[in-house]
Design a protein around this motif. Structure first.
Motif, PDB file in Angstrom:
ATOM      1  N   GLU A 160      -2.785  35.717  -0.935  1.00 29.33           N
ATOM      2  CA  GLU A 160      -3.636  36.235   0.112  1.00 29.33           C
ATOM      3  C   GLU A 160      -5.210  36.328  -0.298  1.00 29.33           C
ATOM      4  N   ASN A 161      -5.512  36.445  -1.453  1.00 33.89           N
ATOM      5  CA  ASN A 161      -6.954  36.355  -1.940  1.00 33.89           C
ATOM      6  C   ASN A 161      -7.176  35.232  -2.984  1.00 33.89           C
ATOM      7  N   ALA A 162      -6.326  34.532  -2.989  1.00 35.45           N
ATOM      8  CA  ALA A 162      -6.410  33.320  -4.118  1.00 35.45           C
ATOM      9  C   ALA A 162      -7.562  32.485  -3.726  1.00 35.45           C
ATOM     10  N   GLN A 163      -8.478  32.170  -4.865  1.00 39.60           N
ATOM     11  CA  GLN A 163      -9.667  31.328  -4.996  1.00 39.60           C
ATOM     12  C   GLN A 163      -9.366  29.954  -5.316  1.00 39.60           C
ATOM     13  N   ILE A 164      -9.645  28.918  -4.522  1.00 40.86           N
ATOM     14  CA  ILE A 164      -9.434  27.501  -4.783  1.00 40.86           C
ATOM     15  C   ILE A 164     -10.305  27.133  -5.821  1.00 40.86           C
ATOM     16  N   MET A 165      -9.893  26.600  -6.832  1.00 40.64           N
ATOM     17  CA  MET A 165     -10.838  25.826  -7.715  1.00 40.64           C
ATOM     18  C   MET A 165     -10.935  24.403  -7.446  1.00 40.64           C
ATOM     19  N   ARG A 166     -10.014  23.667  -7.090  1.00 45.09           N
ATOM     20  CA  ARG A 166     -10.164  22.232  -6.666  1.00 45.09           C
ATOM     21  C   ARG A 166      -9.199  22.088  -5.479  1.00 45.09           C
ATOM     22  N   TYR A 167      -9.622  21.491  -4.285  1.00 43.11           N
ATOM     23  CA  TYR A 167      -9.128  21.193  -3.324  1.00 43.11           C
ATOM     24  C   TYR A 167      -7.947  20.122  -3.106  1.00 43.11           C
ATOM     25  N   ALA A 168      -6.790  20.368  -2.454  1.00 45.64           N
ATOM     26  CA  ALA A 168      -5.985  19.353  -2.416  1.00 45.64           C
ATOM     27  C   ALA A 168      -6.416  18.055  -1.792  1.00 45.64           C
ATOM     28  N   TYR A 169      -5.830  16.589  -2.192  1.00 41.96           N
ATOM     29  CA  TYR A 169      -6.249  15.405  -1.581  1.00 41.96           C
ATOM     30  C   TYR A 169      -5.036  14.550  -1.623  1.00 41.96           C
ATOM     31  N   ALA A 170      -4.806  13.573  -0.755  1.00 41.08           N
ATOM     32  CA  ALA A 170      -4.092  12.300  -0.989  1.00 41.08           C
ATOM     33  C   ALA A 170      -4.736  11.226  -1.314  1.00 41.08           C
ATOM     34  N   ILE A 171      -4.278  10.019  -1.928  1.00 44.81           N
ATOM     35  CA  ILE A 171      -4.631   8.969  -2.303  1.00 44.81           C
ATOM     36  C   ILE A 171      -3.667   7.785  -1.921  1.00 44.81           C
ATOM     37  N   GLU A 172      -4.633   6.736  -1.310  1.00 52.36           N
ATOM     38  CA  GLU A 172      -3.796   5.447  -1.053  1.00 52.36           C
ATOM     39  C   GLU A 172      -4.171   4.483  -2.412  1.00 52.36           C
ATOM     40  N   TYR A 173      -3.318   3.630  -2.491  1.00 50.82           N
ATOM     41  CA  TYR A 173      -3.666   2.424  -3.489  1.00 50.82           C
ATOM     42  C   TYR A 173      -2.851   1.234  -3.516  1.00 50.82           C
ATOM     43  N   ARG A 210       0.839  -1.291   0.027  1.00 51.19           N
ATOM     44  CA  ARG A 210      -0.087  -0.114   0.133  1.00 51.19           C
ATOM     45  C   ARG A 210       0.744   1.349  -0.196  1.00 51.19           C
ATOM     46  N   PHE A 211       0.814   2.094  -0.993  1.00 51.21           N
ATOM     47  CA  PHE A 211       1.498   3.497  -1.063  1.00 51.21           C
ATOM     48  C   PHE A 211       0.603   4.581  -1.003  1.00 51.21           C
TER      49      PHE A 211
END
Length: 615
Positions: A329-342, A194-195
């Protein structure tokens, strides 16, 4: 609709694409199974190709006749040669790419390829009979048959996405995981591990304060990856640099337990050399800041990739730490970060050819073998495609040596040493990196690509013409002399002058050198490099020849290492487990030391004498 093929490839990422194209181009009737046709060639993480060692891999794939470098050039929007201030062995081309265009071009090239069928379906099970692959079964129950199957499943095997304390199945954001196939692999006794990997947030680049960002333009003379295909390169965008602050670090420290990684939710091991921002803050507490690179995702989008801010923190914390960074400082997030295990398959399960040890006709390529990165995946893919088709023809597989290519280093490292973290290619992993430069990939590998039928006649003729021009110009530089010059007591051969640290090809013109009209800047760079580093190259060549001598001492697959009493017990166990195909590979196995290889060599010599006496 036929369900009988010569080769089946599972997975439409960078590895599966190269495997399918190599197979089809070599005349095999090939099927490529993808979960979604629209996601073929998707750049899941940063839309970029190349970088240290990865640029070498991209150019080697191109020299063999692969597609990654070509499409990277066609979709490139920002080109830089990294490590220019260092020696030529570590110069590394890198391109920022238009994410959507890269994927569209890859799909187009696949659809236009003869002998290749694209099928959207989830492969759920392998069909195996008496230890040999027979084909695959898809979730809908239909069966497809082929004597050779290549698994290139990326992060989709039992993929699990994490964001704070939220977890859900997925191969990547918005795409389903492949859950049933892992169970099929376990059923046939393959060892799975699993990584974990991750990706940063994407932001709206219109919401940035560019006054606080450092602009990073592309090189004035862009250099790409593909050779002899006449792609016109140009820089269309700039990238930008900023850095984390004390406030950023404090936000992360205060919310560390909300991270999927540090909250105990993630069990898989992450990449050491591409860590999350949480890992950077925890493992390098002495650092006051870390670089952040803002990289455009394409020409027809305002989306930007925040390189260096990979995280599994919850969305609200992601916003706080993003806004603590100068210019964001005012950056708008379009996609949030995530981690993935596989799930991945332990690379001890594969041979140097990338064929599975336990199931004949099953080949494994890409992240399923424990690697990370587009280029590492594509390199394995093209080799799996080549070797699967050679198996169809009843021929021996091609195993690139560490002396031939970074691809050889990559696969040898996996098979010989395994990996306890997602493997990433570095120039430091290649002992002969001065000989395995990014500028001579065509000289090293294009003859093989042409021999395999993967390099077109047009490209081959252009390559041969370039080599002829280079040879003639090298001869001129070695034989012709300079004009009288105030710096010289007497005229000198141009090659001798070029060895001076303060003289390059351009300055050589002051001494009367005039390049032949047909000679390109690329040829001149090669000539200069080879003449300047002639002594070092000769020494490296001698070392390489000694290494090749040990590569030519082959080890039979039926040797009973347990019976060789002169070997240490640990060495016997490792040798029985890995079954190296030559003495050079045996020497690199962890736990097999110099005295063991000396004892093994002595045993081999005695065996040869016994065999000769018996004859």
């Amino acid at each position: 609709m036929t369900r009988d093929f010569d080769v089946i490839v599972v997975g439409g990422g960078h590895s599966g694409i190269e495997a399918a194209l190599a197979s089809a181009r070599r005349g095999a009737k090939t099927a490529l199974f993808v979960l979604k046709l629209e996601t073929i060639g998707r750049m899941s993480c940063n839309p970029s190709i190349g970088g240290p060692a990865k640029g070498h891999l991209a150019k080697e794939i191109d020299a063999l006749g692969g597609e990654l470098g070509y499409v990277a050039d066609l979709s490139g929007i920002h080109f830089r040669m990294l490590n220019r201030s260092k020696g030529p062995a570590v110069w590394a081309p890198r391109a920022q790419n238009d994410r959507l265009l890269y994927s569209l071009l890859m799909r187009q090239h696949l659809e236009e390829q003869d002998n290749l069928s694209l099928i959207e379906a989830s492969v759920s099970e392998l069909l195996v009979e008496k230890g040999s692959i027979q084909g695959v079964r898809i979730l809908q129950g239909m069966e497809y048959f082929a004597p050779q199957v290549i698994l290139a499943t990326g992060t989709f095997l039992n993929g699990l996405i994490h964001m704070g304390n939220i977890s859900f199945p997925g191969g990547r954001s918005g795409e389903p995981a492949s859950e049933a196939l892992s169970n099929s692999l376990l059923k046939y006794g393959l060892k799975l591990g699993r990584f974990k990997t991750g990706t940063p947030p994407r932001i709206d680049m219109r919401t940035l304060n560019y006054n606080l960002l450092e602009e990073q333009p592309g090189d004035p003379e862009p250099m790409g990856f593909s050779q002899y295909r006449e792609v016109e390169l140009s820089n269309k965008v700039s990238c930008y640099i900023t850095h984390t602050t004390t406030e950023t670090h404090n936000i992360i420290k205060q919310n560390l337990q909300k991270s999927s990684l540090y909250g105990g939710i993630i069990k898989g091991i992450g990449p050491r050399y591409c860590p999350s921002i949480e890992d950077k803050i925890v493992k390098f507490p002495q650092r006051e800041s870390h670089h952040i690179f803002i990289e455009p995702e394409g020409l027809d989008t305002c989306e930007g990739y925040v390189n260096g801010l990979s995280t599994s923190l919850p969305p609200d914390i992601q916003e706080k730490l993003l806004h603590s960074i100068p210019g964001l400082e005012n950056a708008q997030i379009m996609r949030y970060a995530y981690a993935i295990e596989y799930d991945y398959i332990n690379p001890e399960e594969i041979l140097p050819s990338l064929e599975c040890r336990k199931i004949k006709g099953l080949w494994l390529a890409g992240q399923i073998n424990g690697t990370s990165g587009y280029e590492e995946a594509a390199a394995q893919g093209i080799m799996a495609g080549i070797n699967a088709t050679l198996a169809l023809e009843g021929k021996e597989p091609i195993i690139l040596s560490r002396t031939q290519a970074y691809i050889g280093v990559l696969i040898d490292d996996l098979v010989t040493c395994g990996t306890n973290e997602p493997y990433r290619m570095f120039t430091s992993r290649a002992e002969y990196r001065l000989l395995l430069r990014q500028d001579n990939c065509d000289e090293r590998l294009m003859p093989l690509g042409y021999q395999l039928g993967l390099v077109s006649d047009v490209r081959w003729q252009k390559f041969k013409h370039t080599m002829e021009l280079k040879e003639r110009e090298m001869e001129r530089l070695k034989t012709e002399k300079s004009i009288n010059h105030p710096d010289l007591k007497e005229p000198q051969k141009f090659a001798v002058l070029l060895k001076r640290p303060d003289i390059n090809i351009e300055k050589l013109k002051l001494y009367g050198y005039k390049p032949s009209p047909e000679v390109t800047p690329d040829i001149l760079r090669r000539c200069e490099l080879e003449l300047k580093y002639e002594g070092y190259l000769q020494r490296a060549e001698e070392e390489m020849q000694r290494f090749r001598a040990s590569e030519n001492i082959f080890l039979s697959n039926d040797i009973d290492y347990y019976s060789i009493n002169a070997l240490a017990w640990e060495a016997r166990e490792k040798l029985m487990k890995i079954r190296p195909h030559n003495l050079a590979q045996a020497m690199r196995i962890p736990g097999v030391n110099y005295s063991d290889t000396a004892a093994l060599l002595l045993w081999l010599k005695k065996q040869q004498k016994i065999e000769r006496k018996a004859e």
